[in-house]
Scaffold this motif. Structure first.
Motif, mmCIF file in Angstrom:
data_model
loop_
_atom_site.group_PDB
_atom_site.id
_atom_site.type_symbol
_atom_site.label_atom_id
_atom_site.label_comp_id
_atom_site.label_asym_id
_atom_site.label_seq_id
_atom_site.Cartn_x
_atom_site.Cartn_y
_atom_site.Cartn_z
ATOM 1 N N PRO A 106 47.083 43.306 40.078
ATOM 2 C CA PRO A 106 47.012 42.337 40.833
ATOM 3 C C PRO A 106 46.099 42.634 42.212
ATOM 4 N N GLU A 107 46.465 43.461 42.772
ATOM 5 C CA GLU A 107 45.717 43.697 44.186
ATOM 6 C C GLU A 107 44.150 43.989 43.939
ATOM 7 N N GLU A 108 43.879 44.241 42.682
ATOM 8 C CA GLU A 108 42.251 44.605 42.032
ATOM 9 C C GLU A 108 41.582 43.341 41.836
ATOM 10 N N LEU A 109 42.169 42.315 41.619
ATOM 11 C CA LEU A 109 41.654 40.933 41.288
ATOM 12 C C LEU A 109 41.156 40.306 42.369
ATOM 13 N N PRO A 110 40.174 39.507 42.196
ATOM 14 C CA PRO A 110 39.443 38.726 43.286
ATOM 15 C C PRO A 110 40.448 38.025 43.992
ATOM 16 N N ASP A 111 40.345 37.838 45.467
ATOM 17 C CA ASP A 111 41.452 37.081 46.133
ATOM 18 C C ASP A 111 40.462 36.016 46.894
ATOM 19 N N PRO A 112 40.573 34.662 46.353
ATOM 20 C CA PRO A 112 40.110 33.550 46.711
ATOM 21 C C PRO A 112 40.024 33.207 48.409
ATOM 22 N N LYS A 113 41.008 34.026 48.871
ATOM 23 C CA LYS A 113 41.304 33.723 50.673
ATOM 24 C C LYS A 113 40.264 34.871 51.168
ATOM 25 N N GLN A 114 39.804 35.710 50.222
ATOM 26 C CA GLN A 114 38.894 36.731 51.145
ATOM 27 C C GLN A 114 37.558 36.143 51.281
ATOM 28 N N ASN A 115 36.835 35.707 50.489
ATOM 29 C CA ASN A 115 35.173 35.401 50.706
ATOM 30 C C ASN A 115 34.882 34.519 49.537
ATOM 31 N N MET A 116 34.050 34.121 49.641
ATOM 32 C CA MET A 116 33.372 32.738 48.648
ATOM 33 C C MET A 116 33.230 33.220 47.340
ATOM 34 N N TRP A 117 32.720 34.722 47.314
ATOM 35 C CA TRP A 117 32.487 35.309 46.231
ATOM 36 C C TRP A 117 33.662 35.405 45.144
ATOM 37 N N ASP A 118 34.592 35.576 45.582
ATOM 38 C CA ASP A 118 35.760 35.948 44.863
ATOM 39 C C ASP A 118 36.505 34.233 44.555
ATOM 40 N N LEU A 119 36.098 33.483 45.568
ATOM 41 C CA LEU A 119 36.548 32.090 45.215
ATOM 42 C C LEU A 119 35.960 31.681 43.800
ATOM 43 N N ILE A 120 34.550 32.008 43.939
ATOM 44 C CA ILE A 120 33.620 31.723 42.476
ATOM 45 C C ILE A 120 34.271 32.477 41.295
ATOM 46 N N ALA A 121 34.639 33.420 41.545
ATOM 47 C CA ALA A 121 35.113 34.341 40.514
ATOM 48 C C ALA A 121 36.580 33.543 39.758
ATOM 49 N N VAL A 122 37.254 33.360 40.689
ATOM 50 C CA VAL A 122 38.612 32.769 40.356
ATOM 51 C C VAL A 122 38.545 31.295 39.643
ATOM 52 N N ILE A 123 37.632 30.613 40.323
ATOM 53 C CA ILE A 123 37.461 29.123 39.556
ATOM 54 C C ILE A 123 36.644 29.352 38.158
ATOM 55 N N LEU A 124 35.783 30.267 38.100
ATOM 56 C CA LEU A 124 35.144 30.468 36.783
ATOM 57 C C LEU A 124 36.054 30.687 35.819
ATOM 58 N N ARG A 125 36.967 31.598 36.125
ATOM 59 C CA ARG A 125 37.829 32.201 35.191
ATOM 60 C C ARG A 125 38.780 31.032 34.797
ATOM 61 N N TYR A 126 39.407 30.445 35.776
ATOM 62 C CA TYR A 126 40.177 29.311 35.370
ATOM 63 C C TYR A 126 39.812 28.088 34.581
ATOM 64 N N GLU B 188 33.945 37.364 36.506
ATOM 65 C CA GLU B 188 35.322 36.944 36.934
ATOM 66 C C GLU B 188 36.244 37.947 37.600
ATOM 67 N N THR B 189 35.741 39.431 37.432
ATOM 68 C CA THR B 189 36.645 40.311 38.304
ATOM 69 C C THR B 189 35.612 40.534 39.574
ATOM 70 N N GLY B 190 34.771 39.922 39.948
ATOM 71 C CA GLY B 190 34.000 40.044 41.218
ATOM 72 C C GLY B 190 33.133 41.308 41.341
ATOM 73 N N ASP B 191 33.075 41.944 40.082
ATOM 74 C CA ASP B 191 32.048 43.203 40.199
ATOM 75 C C ASP B 191 30.574 42.769 40.131
ATOM 76 N N ASP B 192 30.475 41.592 39.659
ATOM 77 C CA ASP B 192 29.104 41.034 39.780
ATOM 78 C C ASP B 192 29.065 39.658 40.777
ATOM 79 N N ARG B 193 28.073 39.417 41.214
ATOM 80 C CA ARG B 193 27.850 38.089 41.672
ATOM 81 C C ARG B 193 26.965 36.885 40.747
ATOM 82 N N MET B 194 27.715 35.839 40.691
ATOM 83 C CA MET B 194 26.754 34.742 39.957
ATOM 84 C C MET B 194 25.564 34.353 40.646
ATOM 85 N N ASP B 195 24.566 34.348 39.970
ATOM 86 C CA ASP B 195 23.086 33.974 40.737
ATOM 87 C C ASP B 195 22.722 32.473 40.518
#
Length: 276
Positions: free
Chosen positions: A7-27, A54-61
């Motif tokens: 769980p601690e390795e998954l994107p945290d939407p409260k950390q930054n916008m990129w993690d928010l995008i990752a979480v929204i995409l997966r959902y 979706e894991t935040g390793d890459d950023r959507m363009d």
């Protein structure tokens, strides 16, 4: 099959916008019952790329965002999210940068004020950190020294470095520390995977695009190319292809002002003699 993330390795939407995008995409992908392969067909990418998004390793363009907006009729939601993420300050910028740096196959670095971190000696780094506001300089020092291993490991990254003469002349620590630092640069420049060049401070060079600030272009097969730019106490990762290309052009223009490798080494030796 990749290991399941904690769980601690998954994107945290409260950390930054990129993690928010990752979480929204997966959902939203799961909400639509789409597989990774199906999602990949929408954005014109592989299943593994979808997973990294979706894991935040890459950023959507911007192209991927536009493709999702069109397929899902989102009202340009993803395009706007990517736009805001790209222009905003990312509180996790350094952790993101280190991940890209360690996966890079080619680094192109321009530095105008200090020796680049990957080429700093321990004493030089310590002197810089003690003059700054780091809460735990010993930890930062250890981490920086560890990062330097990417230039000497098996299948080491290729690095093309351009520095301003100002970065080599600014007195840091003591004359002994500076002489040792400059000698270390000559040793690093002799590595087969390193190209080290200096932009001289001269009337023939004059004003050039490097005066606008330091930046780094990082390239790797699994993430393409990103740019890191820095400012006091902050940093920004640029992944939009059009912006990355712009930095590539800027790097080439700075390179055109730099001395060749031999003349750069000669300048460093002269500067060593002046360290008194």
């Amino acid at each position: 099959m990749p290991a399941k993330r904690r769980p601690e390795e998954l994107p945290d939407p409260k950390q930054n916008m990129w993690d928010l995008i990752a979480v929204i995409l997966r959902y939203q992908r799961n909400q639509r019952g789409l597989s990774g392969d199906a999602m990949g067909r929408i954005i014109g990418a592989s299943k593994s790329t979808v997973s990294r998004l979706e894991t935040g390793d890459d950023r959507m363009d911007s192209k991927q965002a536009a493709a999702i907006d069109k397929a899902w009729d989102t009202g340009k939601l993803y395009t706007l999210l990517v736009w805001y993420a790209a222009i905003g300050h990312d509180p996790q910028w350094f952790a993101q940068y280190v991940r890209f740096e360690q996966r890079s196959e080619h680094l192109r670095i321009y530095e105008e004020s200090v020796v680049p971190g990957l080429f700093q000696t321990e004493d030089y780094t310590r002197a810089l950190l003690l003059a700054g506001t780091q809460l735990d300089p010993d930890m930062v020092l250890a981490e920086r020294m560890e990062r330097q291993g990417l230039l000497s490991r098996n299948h080491a990254s290729h690095a093309t470095i351009i520095v301003s003469q100002n970065a080599l002349e600014w007195p840091i620590g003591s004359p002994e520390i500076m002489r040792s630092q400059l000698a270390h640069l000559l040793e690093m420049a002799a590595l087969p995977n390193v190209i080290f060049r200096v932009v001289p401070r001269s009337w023939s060079v004059g004003a050039h695009q490097g005066l606008n600030g330091a930046f780094q272009l990082l390239s790797g097969d699994d993430f393409g190319e990103v740019v890191y730019t820095e400012a006091a106490g902050a940093g920004r990762l640029v992944s939009a292809p059009s912006e990355v290309r712009g930095y590539g052009v800027r790097y080439e223009r700075i390179s055109a002002k730099a001395l060749d490798e031999g003349a750069s080494a000669d300048l460093i030796r002269r500067l060593m003699e002046d360290c008194k």
